[in-house]
Design an enzyme around this catalytic site. Structure first.
Site, PDB file in Angstrom:
ATOM      1  CB  VAL A   5      91.441 -10.405  36.829  1.00 54.64           C
ATOM      2  CG1 VAL A   5      91.694  -8.909  36.760  1.00 54.64           C
ATOM      3  CG2 VAL A   5      91.614 -10.908  38.262  1.00 54.64           C
ATOM      4  CD  GLU A   6      93.085  -9.613  31.263  1.00 53.19           C
ATOM      5  OE1 GLU A   6      92.306  -8.793  30.749  1.00 53.19           O
ATOM      6  OE2 GLU A   6      94.302  -9.398  31.396  1.00 53.19           O
ATOM      7  CB  SER A   7      86.846 -12.119  30.165  1.00 51.16           C
ATOM      8  OG  SER A   7      87.153 -13.487  30.435  1.00 51.16           O
TER       9      SER A   7
END
Length: 325
Positions: free
Chosen positions: A217-219
């Site tokens: 989700v982050e990167s």
């Protein structure tokens, strides 16, 4: 590594006089802690309770933080951090070393903490060991031999293997998954990310599948990702958070994952300490990772920010999918 062997030659030639300084001093300290036989850094992942180890390995570098420092030593499961007040001047990356350490794990799936007691170059310790072995061999030759107690020895070996993890079996599976999510990564970097996820998850007592969900989700597993707000790397660490976690280069995968997983473990520990149910602990910890613990505290739970609420749902959805739930 050629310089290491060149350095060892004069030490061996000098005999007991040279080894009696740092080499024998290190051996005496190891003996004083009751440690018998050097091990690789991978043995540290399997500790239960408190134990002392004489670790032989190659350093991957070091981290200097506000309240101390850390030495990264290579392991098959990924670099392992050894906490120390300061890093010896002679110890640089790619140095073959011997480290006398204390490893602690309070609970079976809890964080492993590793503390440095003594350190010396392997070349120096090896030279001293050669001298000690030579003296011991001469002493044994003069003494009557005794039959080995094979039954007792086998019992001790079995007892030390009562709880064994196999991170090496998981690493290629994680690496293959990471490469599918980001095909721009080299095989080497995907393996580096996978090994670090597993290693730091073991160390800090975090479910590696939760970490994988966060990174997706982050990167999207992009080590070079930068958000509009300035968040950096795989775990999208803000500059202030990176400094707080002791991260020097947030765009280095290993360094970033060290800070990312350490931060996540802090949030999980804090909310578990408040007695919340595990599903609520997960929601609060993810919200704190995304919006900050202060925002969670001010709002008495997951903040009413659309981004944070969507973030928690996305990460938990992936996590539960990884669990097969």
């Amino acid at each position: 590594m050629r310089s290491v062997f060149i350095l060892a030659l004069p030490l061996l030639a000098a005999g007991a006089r040279a080894a009696d300084e740092p080499g024998l001093a290190y051996i005496r300290k190891v003996k004083a802690y009751g440690v018998k036989g050097a091990v690789t850094a991978d043995a540290l992942n399997n500790v239960k309770g408190t134990a002392f180890f004489d670790v032989r390995g190659v350093t991957n570098g070091s981290l200097r933080m506000e309240n101390g420092a850390g030495i990264l030593i290579g392991a098959k499961s990924g670099p392992i951090m050894v906490d120390t007040p300061s890093v010896p001047e002679w110890l640089v990356a790619e140095t073959e070393v011997r480290l006398l350490v204390r490893a602690e794990r309070a609970e079976e799936y809890g964080e492993v903490r590793i503390f440095l007691i003594a350190a010396a170059p392997q070349a120096v310790v090896g030279a001293a060991e050669a001298i000690v072995s030579s003296k011991a061999a001469k002493a044994v030759a003069k003494a009557p031999s005794k039959p080995a107690n094979i039954a007792q020895r086998g019992h001790r070996q079995a007892a030390r293997r009562e709880w064994v993890l196999a991170p090496n079996d998981v690493t290629p599976i994680y690496a293959q998954f990471i490469r599918k999510q980001n095909s721009k990564l080299s095989d080497r970097e995907a393996n580096r990310i996978a090994a670090s996820v597993i290693n730091y998850s073991l160390r800090y007592g975090v479910d590696a599948r939760l970490v994988m969900a966060i990174l997706m989700v982050e990167s999207g597993f992009d080590p070079g990702a930068t958000s509009r707000s300035g968040a950096m790397g795989l775990g999208q660490l803000m500059p202030g958070t990176a400094r707080w976690m002791g991260v020097r280069n947030a765009y280095d995968s290993v360094d970033n994952l060290y800070g990312c997983i350490k931060l996540l473990s802090v949030h999980l520990r804090d909310y578990r300490a408040k007695g919340h149910a595990e599903d609520k602990v997960l929601r609060l910890a993810l919200a704190a990772y995304n919006a900050g613990a202060g925002a969670v505290r001010r709002h008495g739970g997951v903040p009413p920010y659309r981004e944070t609420q969507r973030y928690v749902v996305k990460v938990l959805g992936l996590y539960y999918a990884f669990l097969g739930a």
